[in-house]
Design an enzyme around this catalytic site. Structure first.
Site, PDB file in Angstrom:
ATOM      1  N   ILE A 122       2.356  10.537  -0.892  1.00  0.00           N
ATOM      2  CA  ILE A 122       3.258  11.454  -1.351  1.00  0.00           C
ATOM      3  C   ILE A 122       4.198  11.382  -0.318  1.00  0.00           C
ATOM      4  O   ILE A 122       4.256  12.161   0.663  1.00  0.00           O
ATOM      5  CB  ILE A 122       2.620  12.690  -1.506  1.00  0.00           C
ATOM      6  CG1 ILE A 122       1.333  13.119  -2.434  1.00  0.00           C
ATOM      7  CG2 ILE A 122       3.640  13.875  -2.255  1.00  0.00           C
ATOM      8  CD1 ILE A 122       1.667  12.328  -4.044  1.00  0.00           C
ATOM      9  N   PRO A 123       5.444  10.728  -0.918  1.00  0.00           N
ATOM     10  CA  PRO A 123       6.516  10.268   0.361  1.00  0.00           C
ATOM     11  C   PRO A 123       7.312  11.655   1.074  1.00  0.00           C
ATOM     12  O   PRO A 123       8.492  11.362   0.847  1.00  0.00           O
ATOM     13  CB  PRO A 123       7.240   9.322  -0.253  1.00  0.00           C
ATOM     14  CG  PRO A 123       7.209   9.721  -1.664  1.00  0.00           C
ATOM     15  CD  PRO A 123       5.757  10.384  -2.069  1.00  0.00           C
ATOM     16  N   CYS A 124       6.575  12.547   1.690  1.00  0.00           N
ATOM     17  CA  CYS A 124       7.500  13.289   2.274  1.00  0.00           C
ATOM     18  C   CYS A 124       8.337  13.025   3.469  1.00  0.00           C
ATOM     19  O   CYS A 124       9.653  13.567   3.641  1.00  0.00           O
ATOM     20  CB  CYS A 124       6.554  14.745   2.639  1.00  0.00           C
ATOM     21  SG  CYS A 124       5.163  14.304   3.777  1.00  0.00           S
ATOM     22  N   HIS A 125       7.919  11.912   3.826  1.00  0.00           N
ATOM     23  CA  HIS A 125       8.802  11.058   5.137  1.00  0.00           C
ATOM     24  C   HIS A 125      10.227  10.775   4.384  1.00  0.00           C
ATOM     25  O   HIS A 125      11.070  10.646   5.169  1.00  0.00           O
ATOM     26  CB  HIS A 125       8.061  10.057   5.541  1.00  0.00           C
ATOM     27  CG  HIS A 125       7.894   8.956   4.741  1.00  0.00           C
ATOM     28  ND1 HIS A 125       6.734   8.826   3.766  1.00  0.00           N
ATOM     29  CD2 HIS A 125       8.633   7.760   4.427  1.00  0.00           C
ATOM     30  CE1 HIS A 125       6.703   7.699   3.096  1.00  0.00           C
ATOM     31  NE2 HIS A 125       7.936   6.962   3.444  1.00  0.00           N
ATOM     32  N   ARG A 126      10.370  10.699   3.033  1.00  0.00           N
ATOM     33  CA  ARG A 126      11.398  10.332   2.580  1.00  0.00           C
ATOM     34  C   ARG A 126      12.576  11.381   2.219  1.00  0.00           C
ATOM     35  O   ARG A 126      13.783  11.371   1.722  1.00  0.00           O
ATOM     36  CB  ARG A 126      11.548   9.692   1.140  1.00  0.00           C
ATOM     37  CG  ARG A 126      10.568   8.199   1.478  1.00  0.00           C
ATOM     38  CD  ARG A 126      10.376   7.660  -0.017  1.00  0.00           C
ATOM     39  NE  ARG A 126       9.494   6.493   0.270  1.00  0.00           N
ATOM     40  CZ  ARG A 126       8.640   5.960  -0.722  1.00  0.00           C
ATOM     41  NH1 ARG A 126       8.500   6.615  -1.762  1.00  0.00           N
ATOM     42  NH2 ARG A 126       7.834   5.023  -0.614  1.00  0.00           N
TER      43      ARG A 126
END
Length: 162
Positions: free
Chosen positions: A125-129
């Protein structure tokens, strides 16, 4: 609840602890250790092995999307935000406002930020994006240096794969 299992993956940016059941992955979080402590065991469920293998492919630049089952543990709002995060594709970025608009609640920017911070499925779940609307890096539970590394990693392999 099903029995929880743990597996560790030694990534280029630190150990990642993978927690899950026979049904799905519950948590993928960075540890502050450089070396794994838990070695692979026979009774590790297939879903944890799939997660391990897919993370390995991601770090090798082979995989851009994840297909193993995961389990969201949070409020309905958090689950909505986390689902929206998956729509930010590999090597792209978005802001809290972008997610708020995507979920149809343009004024929920702070709530989106809060839900983003509670994501327990790092990378998948790409919260780094998520970056600031000013284009600058914003907080990341794994550390801003890891966020920067992940974004550079994705951009470098996106060029190779397109």
């Amino acid at each position: 609840m099903s029995k929880l299992h743990k597996l560790e993956y030694e990534s280029p940016i630190g150990v990642i602890e993978i927690w899950g059941t026979d049904e799905g992955i519950c948590s993928i979080m960075f540890s502050e250790r450089d070396k794994t402590e838990n070695v692979m065991q026979d009774e590790v469920p297939k879903v944890l092995m799939d997660c391990f293998d897919q993370l390995d492919e991601y770090f090798k630049g082979i995989r851009q999307e994840f297909t193993f089952p995961y389990i969201f543990e949070g409020t309905n709002f958090q689950k909505t935000v986390w689902t929206a995060l998956t729509r930010i594709t590999y090597a792209k970025t978005g802001s809290y406002k972008d997610i708020a608009v995507l979920i149809g609640n343009e004024k929920a920017i702070r709530a989106v930020g809060s839900a983003n911070g509670k994501n327990k499925l790092s990378i998948v779940i790409p919260c780094h994006r998520i970056i600031g609307s000013n284009g600058k890096l914003t907080g990341y539970a794994g550390g801003l240096w890891r966020k920067e590394w992940l974004l550079k990693h994705e951009r470098s392999f996106k060029k190779v794969m397109t």
